[in-house]
Scaffold this active site. Structure first.
Site, PDB file in Angstrom:
ATOM      1  N   HIS A 156      81.952  28.933  16.104  1.00  0.00           N
ATOM      2  CA  HIS A 156      82.714  28.043  16.989  1.00  0.00           C
ATOM      3  C   HIS A 156      82.467  28.352  18.463  1.00  0.00           C
ATOM      4  O   HIS A 156      82.719  27.512  19.322  1.00  0.00           O
ATOM      5  CB  HIS A 156      84.207  28.142  16.673  1.00  0.00           C
ATOM      6  CG  HIS A 156      84.563  27.542  15.347  1.00  0.00           C
ATOM      7  ND1 HIS A 156      85.157  26.307  15.218  1.00  0.00           N
ATOM      8  CD2 HIS A 156      84.374  27.989  14.080  1.00  0.00           C
ATOM      9  CE1 HIS A 156      85.328  26.031  13.928  1.00  0.00           C
ATOM     10  NE2 HIS A 156      84.870  27.041  13.222  1.00  0.00           N
ATOM     11  N   ASP A 363      82.281  27.663  26.910  1.00  0.00           N
ATOM     12  CA  ASP A 363      83.107  27.274  25.767  1.00  0.00           C
ATOM     13  C   ASP A 363      82.174  26.761  24.682  1.00  0.00           C
ATOM     14  O   ASP A 363      81.203  26.050  24.986  1.00  0.00           O
ATOM     15  CB  ASP A 363      84.068  26.148  26.188  1.00  0.00           C
ATOM     16  CG  ASP A 363      85.427  26.288  25.533  1.00  0.00           C
ATOM     17  OD1 ASP A 363      85.493  26.778  24.389  1.00  0.00           O
ATOM     18  OD2 ASP A 363      86.423  25.892  26.168  1.00  0.00           O
TER      19      ASP A 363
HETATM   20  P1  ADQ Z   1      89.587  27.338  21.395  1.00  0.00           P
HETATM   21  O1  ADQ Z   1      88.982  28.342  22.308  1.00  0.00           O
HETATM   22  O2  ADQ Z   1      90.974  27.580  20.947  1.00  0.00           O
HETATM   23  O3  ADQ Z   1      88.665  27.096  20.091  1.00  0.00           O
HETATM   24  P2  ADQ Z   1      89.675  24.396  22.120  1.00  0.00           P
HETATM   25  O4  ADQ Z   1      88.531  23.782  21.432  1.00  0.00           O
HETATM   26  O5  ADQ Z   1      89.893  23.845  23.488  1.00  0.00           O
HETATM   27  O6  ADQ Z   1      89.495  25.958  22.256  1.00  0.00           O
HETATM   28  O7  ADQ Z   1      91.103  24.178  21.416  1.00  0.00           O
HETATM   29  C1  ADQ Z   1      91.363  24.206  20.089  1.00  0.00           C
HETATM   30  C2  ADQ Z   1      92.663  23.429  19.739  1.00  0.00           C
HETATM   31  O8  ADQ Z   1      93.854  24.090  20.216  1.00  0.00           O
HETATM   32  C3  ADQ Z   1      92.718  22.014  20.295  1.00  0.00           C
HETATM   33  O9  ADQ Z   1      92.988  21.167  19.222  1.00  0.00           O
HETATM   34  C4  ADQ Z   1      93.857  22.011  21.318  1.00  0.00           C
HETATM   35  O10 ADQ Z   1      94.602  20.820  21.328  1.00  0.00           O
HETATM   36  C5  ADQ Z   1      94.707  23.167  20.879  1.00  0.00           C
HETATM   37  N1  ADQ Z   1      95.275  23.777  22.095  1.00  0.00           N
HETATM   38  C6  ADQ Z   1      94.597  24.415  23.058  1.00  0.00           C
HETATM   39  N2  ADQ Z   1      95.455  24.817  24.021  1.00  0.00           N
HETATM   40  C7  ADQ Z   1      96.680  24.412  23.649  1.00  0.00           C
HETATM   41  C8  ADQ Z   1      97.985  24.504  24.230  1.00  0.00           C
HETATM   42  N3  ADQ Z   1      98.158  25.063  25.418  1.00  0.00           N
HETATM   43  N4  ADQ Z   1      99.021  23.989  23.553  1.00  0.00           N
HETATM   44  C9  ADQ Z   1      98.838  23.390  22.384  1.00  0.00           C
HETATM   45  N5  ADQ Z   1      97.638  23.241  21.791  1.00  0.00           N
HETATM   46  C10 ADQ Z   1      96.579  23.741  22.420  1.00  0.00           C
HETATM   47  C11 ADQ Z   1      87.429  27.594  19.582  1.00  0.00           C
HETATM   48  C12 ADQ Z   1      86.253  27.643  20.549  1.00  0.00           C
HETATM   49  C13 ADQ Z   1      86.034  26.262  21.162  1.00  0.00           C
HETATM   50  C14 ADQ Z   1      85.814  25.238  20.052  1.00  0.00           C
HETATM   51  C15 ADQ Z   1      86.911  25.339  18.991  1.00  0.00           C
HETATM   52  C16 ADQ Z   1      86.589  24.479  17.773  1.00  0.00           C
HETATM   53  O11 ADQ Z   1      86.505  28.595  21.592  1.00  0.00           O
HETATM   54  O12 ADQ Z   1      84.916  26.273  22.031  1.00  0.00           O
HETATM   55  O13 ADQ Z   1      85.827  23.945  20.605  1.00  0.00           O
HETATM   56  O14 ADQ Z   1      87.053  26.677  18.536  1.00  0.00           O
HETATM   57  O15 ADQ Z   1      85.310  24.741  17.274  1.00  0.00           O
END
Ligand code: ADQ
Length: 454
Positions: A156, A363
């Site tokens: 990821h 990211d």
């Molecule tokens: P994350 O680093 O967690 O994931 P991201 O892809 O932005 O990053 O978010 C994942 C999920 O968490 C999203 O569905 C988002 O809505 C939710 N989320 C994030 N911040 C939140 C908040 N403050 N409150 C509520 N919900 C929140 C990792 C990798 C990413 C990759 C994903 C999926 O780091 O690069 O996109 O996995 O593969």
């Protein structure tokens, strides 16, 4: 019939009939529901003394298996090698990483614990799908248990350039572990090329037709950009029951325009640089003062780790300083909320924001960018300002793509976003929605599973 066996560090809490949160959970859950299968991972519990056997819970056609970790395994594997070595290094921040062979051994030890617990659950036709940087050693450990099923891993996060990866003293052992998978999946072509480059140039392996030949093994690679459920995001954005937080937000912002960011509180997300760019925007575009509010939502993640406590203190100080400089009697320019919201509450908030500001320093993908676009009203959409270093920028080139290290450029992009004519907003939004429908969450999963099975 072959079943899907999903293995990830954590198993998301699941209740039948409830929506799941996050891409991984939503994406794999649908597949497990449809085909039946197993999801295995850590329960999130740390126990003193020895951890007991796995617990099993059935939710519809899905068997969830969870194990606890003992204190030493948690410290070495999770806090240590996974989060203090791999996470910063994979995000191109080796200066934030530390390395300890004892933690690396703990990481491989927990991979072996996972493998020993999963092996007896497998039937001959099952395919095994491991997720993310916690499980680089999982296929090798399953092979040591005599398992011959097909095993794939999807990363990821980004995979860094070879010279960055090689700052991890155990890089070669990790690469050997990765070559035990039948399929290694990445978010972008850049990530795949980085591993291929490392295998071909640094350890004299062979790379032909996206097959890695090294350490006496052959592993295929593939690119599978993770997506979101586009229609579901928009449906949640307009659903009457979900509007409570958005209504409060809109009434407090009043007639002002809204810039919005949502992140886990993590140094990879570029929050400090973003705050400074917003300050620069208020400095360079004085007409925007008292006309624009920036809402940053960032709940603590991995809150017990010192670096995260430091980021939190730093951001609170920056937010206070910027507000002290520009706030007025009736206007707080930067609102920093150190708490999370349910996804279904976030979607209407995204729809209420004229600008989605998503500027990670690195990211893997960034699903917030895609969710923001999906939540918009197609007739009058907001503008996505997106870092070139998010995996999502490869697909969403109709966003305003920015360099998150360029404070002046970012401030200009905010002005461009806030003054963009509706026709241009609509056309950029339509382009992004088209790409997101092509690379949907279902397609991500189906392509990975088909390639692994084939
Ligand atoms: P994350 O680093 O967690 O994931 P991201 O892809 O932005 O990053 O978010 C994942 C999920 O968490 C999203 O569905 C988002 O809505 C939710 N989320 C994030 N911040 C939140 C908040 N403050 N409150 C509520 N919900 C929140 C990792 C990798 C990413 C990759 C994903 C999926 O780091 O690069 O996109 O996995 O593969």
């Amino acid at each position: 019939m072959s079943r899907l066996v999903v293995v990830s560090n954590r198993v998301a809490p699941i209740t039948e009939g409830q929506p799941t949160s996050g891409g991984l959970a939503a994406g794999v859950m649908d597949a497990l529901r449809a085909k039946g299968g197993i999801w295995f991972g850590w329960s999130g519990e740390v126990v003193e003394g020895e951890a007991g056997p796995a617990r099993e819970q059935r939710v519809g056609a899905i068997q969830l298996h969870t194990i606890d970790l003992n204190r030493r395994d948690y410290e070495d594997y999770y806090r240590g090698f996974a989060n203090d070595t791999l996470w910063p290094t994979l995000h191109y921040r080796p200066s934030l990483a530390r390395f300890d062979w004892k933690e690396y051994e703990g990481y491989q030890r927990v991979n072996a614990i996972f493998a020993r617990a999963v092996a007896p659950l497998l039937q001959p036709d099952d395919i095994v799908w491991a997720h993310d940087y916690h499980l680089f050693g999982f296929a090798e450990a399953l092979h040591a248990e005599g398992v011959t099923n097909r095993i794939g891993i999807f990363l990821h996060t980004p995979f860094p350039a070879p010279q960055v990866f090689m700052t991890i003293p155990a890089h070669e052992a990790l690469a050997r572990s990765l070559c035990h998978f039948d399929l290694v999946g990445f978010q972008t072509e850049t990530d795949r090329l980085a591993l291929e480059d490392y295998i071909a140039r640094e350890i004299a392996g062979d790379v032909a037709g996206h097959v890695l030949c090294a350490f006496g093994r052959e592993a295929r690679t593939g690119v599978y950009p993770i997506g979101v459920q586009v229609d579901e995001c928009r449906a949640q954005a307009i659903r009457a029951d979900n509007q409570k937080a958005a209504v409060r937000l809109r009434s407090s912002v009043a007639e002002r325009r809204l810039i919005m960011s949502v992140d886990r509180l993590d140094y990879s997300k570029g929050l400090r640089q973003r705050f400074l760019a917003f300050e620069k925007f208020l400095e360079d575009f004085p007409a925007a003062r008292n006309e624009v509010t920036f809402l940053q939502i960032a709940p603590p993640s991995r809150g017990d780790i010192t670096t995260y406590q430091e980021i939190r203190a730093e951001l609170e100080a920056e937010a206070g300083r910027i507000n002290g400089r520009f706030a007025d009697l009736d206007w707080v320019p930067l609102r920093y909320l150190n708490r999370g919201f349910a996804r279904e509450e976030l979607m209407p908030m995204y729809a209420a924001a004229q600008v989605g500001l998503v500027t990670p320093l690195r990211d893997g993908m960034n699903l917030v960018a895609k969710e923001y676009v999906a939540a918009q009203d197609p007739a009058d959409p907001g503008v996505l300002v997106l870092s070139q270093f998010a995996g999502a920028a490869r697909e969403l080139n109709a966003a305003l793509v920015v360099n998150p290290f360029d404070t002046v450029g970012l401030a200009k992009a905010l002005d461009q976003a806030l003054t963009m004519p509706r026709e241009e907003r609509r056309s950029r939004h339509a382009d992004m929605i088209r790409v997101m429908r092509e690379n949907s969450l279902d397609r991500w999963r189906d392509r990975f599973v088909a390639d692994l099975a084939g």
